[in-house]
Scaffold this motif. Sequence first.
Motif, short mmCIF file in Angstrom:
data_model
loop_
_atom_site.label_atom_id
_atom_site.label_comp_id
_atom_site.label_asym_id
_atom_site.label_seq_id
_atom_site.Cartn_x
_atom_site.Cartn_y
_atom_site.Cartn_z
N TYR A 1 0.83 -1.20 0.00
CA TYR A 1 0.00 0.00 0.00
C TYR A 1 0.87 1.26 0.00
CZ TYR A 1 -3.10 3.68 1.49
OH TYR A 1 -3.77 4.86 1.57
N ALA A 2 1.99 1.24 0.71
CA ALA A 2 2.89 2.39 0.74
C ALA A 2 3.50 2.64 -0.63
CB ALA A 2 3.99 2.16 1.79
N ILE A 3 3.84 1.57 -1.34
CA ILE A 3 4.37 1.72 -2.70
C ILE A 3 3.30 2.33 -3.61
CG2 ILE A 3 5.15 0.42 -4.73
CD1 ILE A 3 6.54 -1.50 -2.70
N PHE A 4 2.09 1.79 -3.53
CA PHE A 4 0.97 2.33 -4.31
C PHE A 4 0.75 3.81 -3.97
CE2 PHE A 4 -3.57 3.42 -4.02
CZ PHE A 4 -3.89 3.43 -5.37
N SER A 5 0.88 4.18 -2.71
CA SER A 5 0.66 5.56 -2.28
C SER A 5 1.67 6.52 -2.88
CB SER A 5 0.70 5.65 -0.75
OG SER A 5 -0.35 4.92 -0.19
N LEU B 1 0.29 7.14 -6.25
CA LEU B 1 -0.96 7.91 -6.14
C LEU B 1 -0.67 9.38 -5.86
CD1 LEU B 1 -4.08 8.01 -5.97
CD2 LEU B 1 -3.84 7.47 -3.53
N TYR B 2 0.26 9.62 -4.95
CA TYR B 2 0.66 11.00 -4.63
C TYR B 2 1.15 11.72 -5.89
CZ TYR B 2 3.39 14.84 -2.66
OH TYR B 2 3.91 16.08 -2.39
N GLY B 3 2.04 11.07 -6.63
CA GLY B 3 2.56 11.67 -7.85
C GLY B 3 1.50 11.92 -8.89
N PHE B 4 0.55 11.00 -9.00
CA PHE B 4 -0.54 11.16 -9.97
C PHE B 4 -1.40 12.38 -9.62
CE2 PHE B 4 -4.90 10.38 -11.37
CZ PHE B 4 -4.70 10.22 -12.73
N ILE B 5 -1.76 12.51 -8.34
CA ILE B 5 -2.63 13.63 -7.94
C ILE B 5 -1.92 14.96 -8.13
CG2 ILE B 5 -3.82 14.70 -5.99
CD1 ILE B 5 -4.38 11.82 -4.98
N VAL B 6 -0.65 15.03 -7.77
CA VAL B 6 0.10 16.27 -7.96
C VAL B 6 0.26 16.57 -9.45
CG1 VAL B 6 2.35 17.38 -7.61
CG2 VAL B 6 1.26 16.18 -5.72
N PHE C 1 10.66 10.12 -10.23
CA PHE C 1 10.51 10.70 -8.89
C PHE C 1 9.44 9.96 -8.10
CE2 PHE C 1 12.26 14.05 -11.55
CZ PHE C 1 13.35 14.45 -10.79
N ASP C 2 8.37 9.56 -8.78
CA ASP C 2 7.33 8.76 -8.13
C ASP C 2 7.87 7.41 -7.70
OD1 ASP C 2 5.64 10.86 -8.66
OD2 ASP C 2 4.63 9.89 -10.34
N THR C 3 8.76 6.85 -8.51
CA THR C 3 9.38 5.58 -8.15
C THR C 3 10.28 5.74 -6.92
OG1 THR C 3 9.28 4.87 -10.45
CG2 THR C 3 10.81 3.68 -9.02
N ASN C 4 11.04 6.84 -6.89
CA ASN C 4 11.83 7.14 -5.68
C ASN C 4 10.93 7.25 -4.46
OD1 ASN C 4 14.18 7.22 -7.14
ND2 ASN C 4 14.40 9.44 -7.09
N HIS C 5 9.81 7.93 -4.62
CA HIS C 5 8.86 8.12 -3.52
C HIS C 5 8.31 6.77 -3.06
CE1 HIS C 5 5.19 10.65 -1.99
NE2 HIS C 5 5.74 9.93 -1.04
N ALA C 6 7.94 5.93 -4.02
CA ALA C 6 7.37 4.62 -3.68
C ALA C 6 8.38 3.74 -2.96
CB ALA C 6 6.87 3.93 -4.96
N ILE C 7 9.61 3.70 -3.46
CA ILE C 7 10.65 2.89 -2.80
C ILE C 7 10.96 3.45 -1.42
CG2 ILE C 7 13.09 2.21 -2.93
CD1 ILE C 7 12.68 2.13 -6.02
N GLY C 8 11.04 4.77 -1.32
CA GLY C 8 11.26 5.40 -0.01
C GLY C 8 10.16 5.07 0.97
#
Length: 171
Positions: free
Chosen positions: A101-105, A108-113, A134-141
């Motif tokens: 779910y965190a990876i999906f989030s 999702l965050y990147g899509f909404i922005v 950047f979304d991939t970095n966010h998801a992995i983080g």
Amino acid sequence: MNTYKLTLLALLAALAVVGRSVFAFLPSVQPVTSIIIICGLFLGPMAAILLAFLTTFLSNMLLGMGVWTIWQVVSWAIIGLLSGLIGKIPIKLPIWTIVIYAIFSGYLYGFIVSVTTYQITGHFWPYYIAGLPFDTNHAIGNAVFIILLFPIISYYFKKYADNRFVIQNTN
């Protein structure tokens, strides 16, 4: 909302703001999304939405305000709302489902922005595709921060945990 819950929320907000500031040098890697997910799971959707609002405005006072601030609040509030709803499900959740779910989030965050740029520029796909790394970095983080923070925070949130989460694999 009682004083104890408000105190926990203030501590999570402080942790998220400091975490976002400390990891500002890594593009799109910060513990904010993971902390909001954990808050939603334990404290409920309204607490997670409030945490999204507090964290975004407090951290953007340090990192810079702009029109994106509104959409960051919206993105993190939606993630917090979904986390709060997941937290209300009366089943035991293994940590790997929370990591997924965190990876999906992160995406999702990147899509909404990215949707917000359509409002301004009229072009969605070029901006969204350019932002996928950047979304991939966010998801992995998010996955790493959930793995690191969830066991620690759940230990201190025993009052709200109600044995709803499985932290270790018992196979």
